[in-house]
Design a protein around this motif. Sequence first.
Motif, PDB file in Angstrom:
ATOM      1  N   PRO A  65       0.816  -1.237   0.000  1.00 47.67           N
ATOM      2  CA  PRO A  65       0.000   0.000   0.000  1.00 47.67           C
ATOM      3  C   PRO A  65       0.840   1.273   0.000  1.00 47.67           C
ATOM      4  O   PRO A  65       0.395   2.306  -0.496  1.00 47.67           O
ATOM      5  N   ALA A  66       2.067   1.186   0.536  1.00 42.98           N
ATOM      6  CA  ALA A  66       2.876   2.415   0.624  1.00 42.98           C
ATOM      7  C   ALA A  66       3.744   2.633  -0.620  1.00 42.98           C
ATOM      8  O   ALA A  66       4.493   3.606  -0.688  1.00 42.98           O
ATOM      9  N   ALA A  67       3.643   1.740  -1.602  1.00 45.98           N
ATOM     10  CA  ALA A  67       4.518   1.865  -2.778  1.00 45.98           C
ATOM     11  C   ALA A  67       4.146   3.106  -3.584  1.00 45.98           C
ATOM     12  O   ALA A  67       2.960   3.314  -3.877  1.00 45.98           O
ATOM     13  N   PRO A  68       5.127   3.939  -3.947  1.00 40.34           N
ATOM     14  CA  PRO A  68       4.788   5.119  -4.749  1.00 40.34           C
ATOM     15  C   PRO A  68       4.351   4.710  -6.163  1.00 40.34           C
ATOM     16  O   PRO A  68       4.719   3.639  -6.650  1.00 40.34           O
ATOM     17  N   ALA A  69       3.567   5.589  -6.791  1.00 41.78           N
ATOM     18  CA  ALA A  69       2.987   5.247  -8.092  1.00 41.78           C
ATOM     19  C   ALA A  69       4.056   5.000  -9.147  1.00 41.78           C
ATOM     20  O   ALA A  69       3.864   4.193 -10.073  1.00 41.78           O
ATOM     21  N   ASP A  70       5.191   5.678  -9.044  1.00 39.93           N
ATOM     22  CA  ASP A  70       6.214   5.521 -10.088  1.00 39.93           C
ATOM     23  C   ASP A  70       7.168   4.354  -9.821  1.00 39.93           C
ATOM     24  O   ASP A  70       8.146   4.169 -10.540  1.00 39.93           O
ATOM     25  N   LEU A  71       6.872   3.561  -8.820  1.00 35.85           N
ATOM     26  CA  LEU A  71       7.670   2.348  -8.589  1.00 35.85           C
ATOM     27  C   LEU A  71       6.933   1.180  -9.237  1.00 35.85           C
ATOM     28  O   LEU A  71       5.776   0.908  -8.914  1.00 35.85           O
ATOM     29  N   VAL A  72       7.604   0.508 -10.166  1.00 34.01           N
ATOM     30  CA  VAL A  72       6.937  -0.577 -10.904  1.00 34.01           C
ATOM     31  C   VAL A  72       7.010  -1.852 -10.079  1.00 34.01           C
ATOM     32  O   VAL A  72       8.081  -2.232  -9.601  1.00 34.01           O
ATOM     33  N   LEU A  73       5.854  -2.492  -9.945  1.00 31.83           N
ATOM     34  CA  LEU A  73       5.814  -3.744  -9.185  1.00 31.83           C
ATOM     35  C   LEU A  73       5.826  -4.907 -10.181  1.00 31.83           C
ATOM     36  O   LEU A  73       5.054  -4.924 -11.128  1.00 31.83           O
ATOM     37  N   ASP A  74       6.719  -5.858  -9.993  1.00 34.51           N
ATOM     38  CA  ASP A  74       6.785  -7.022 -10.880  1.00 34.51           C
ATOM     39  C   ASP A  74       6.434  -8.248 -10.045  1.00 34.51           C
ATOM     40  O   ASP A  74       7.202  -8.658  -9.172  1.00 34.51           O
TER      41      ASP A  74
END
Length: 464
Positions: free
Chosen positions: A265-274
């Motif tokens: 939930p705390a991941a910033p929008a510009d960090l891509v999750l794979d």
Amino acid sequence: MAVHNQILTAGQMRDAERKLIAAGISETELMDRAGRGVAEWIWRMAAGRSVTVLCGPGNNGGDGYVIAATLHTRGLPVKVIAPFAPATPPAKAARDTYRGPLAEKFEPASGATFVDCLFGSGLSRPIDNVLADAAAQLRAVHDIGVAVDLPSGIAADMGELLNDVAPYDATFALGAWKPAHWTGPGQDRMGKLRLIDIGIEPADSGTELVGTPIIEPPATGAHKYSRGLVAVVAGAMPGAALLSAQGAMGAGAGYVKLLAEHSHPAAPADLVLDEQSLEEALSDERIGAVLIGPGLGRDRKARARLADALDSRHRLVIDADALHLLGPETLATIDPACILLTPHDGELAALAKAFGAKGDTRLERARALSQQTGAAVLAKGCGTVLCADGRTGLFPPGSSWLSVAGSGDVLAGICAARMAGGASAYRAASKAVYLHHEAAELAGPSFSSSRLAAHVRRAMKQFL
Ligand SMILES: NC(=O)C1=CN([C@@H]2O[C@H](COP(=O)(O)OP(=O)(O)OC[C@H]3O[C@@H](n4cnc5c(N)ncnc54)[C@H](OP(=O)(O)O)[C@@H]3O)[C@@H](O)[C@H]2O)[C@@H](O)CC1
Ligand SMILES: [K+]
């Protein structure tokens, strides 16, 4: 004359001194340069008030006589306490030039400035307690304490405290820095550090005080992959990996991916999750560097993720939990030139044990570990040590507020970003340490690690 960033051991210092002597500069001239150089500073610090100089038997004591003679000639109230007779020819000659009061035994003395010339780089064992206590007593009754070359009781090469040394206000390194000035438990006793030039020529000693780096902006035509794709492997506690990812994003990576099984939930929008399987995610050849360890855990699953990261053949930054899972067998088939290990002291001790890297100090252990594994080692803490390819780099100290949970995760992320851009592990880690320190200045005084990570971006400005 040259002032430089080389760091010399006591033995290398003696070699450098021999070269100058062979070139026609006498030992007495070198001692004069050292003593007069320090006396200039003390003259300003003492501001007309009294000075007590404690002289030992060797050339450090010799420097003391030059300092005392210089200040006495200028009219400053000076007293020398010399519990030893001078034992070297230049020290004897220097004592002969001093015409002021001199006590051959310890006697009560008070005054404004205390100058410690008892032992320097020739200290070979702990000082006996009576002598050490008398020196500490003298230090305590003076307002200002100045150490010449090193505070007596600190070993030059590794910075160990051979005695309980009281803190000084300033230490004047003679000719070149010694490792003890920048790392080791004695480092915080030195006060302000100044280097006195005595004409020692710059030469590659294998150890340097890493200078302020320059960070190149992305080349014209750069794209996200050429700037560096960082893959941060998340594990049991994804918050730590997130901090690393934020550090990497701030430190100039073109693209940062969090390789995690679930979104956070705390991941910033510009960090891509794979969310692919780790093996699949790591098969992307465009990855410039992988970071594994922060929040990884140490269970079977963590071991499996570490094995995938090692098998990926990417350049790797290995930190935190992952360092506890390493051993000679896990690195046996890996090109060590691809690896940067970033342990704090506890992790360094565990690694040293696992790899049979011997040493009593951070510097010794980091060197031995780098030699043993072939990997670059960034042994972080107050007095950070960087070792790679037989080179050692030490750093000016960073903010003591960096002693906060998650600070190392941010540093590892910065390292990964700089490595993903193509720099060698040594250069990447050098820049990362400076960026980390600068981010702390901008975020501070006190900060959380997420605040620290958020300031890495602005810290870049300082080095562009
Ligand atoms: N190199 C250069 O370019 C220049 C160097 N310069 C200066 O020289 C300094 C190095 O000089 P250094 O080698 O004479 O050593 P120093 O620290 O004075 O002490 C050695 C003496 O102490 C003794 N001793 C040792 N430990 C002891 C203990 N625990 N308790 C009791 N005794 C102990 C030891 O005797 P021994 O070990 O043989 O018993 C020996 O007599 C350097 O720091 C700088 O200030 C400058 O002048 C400019 C040029
Ligand atoms: K000293």
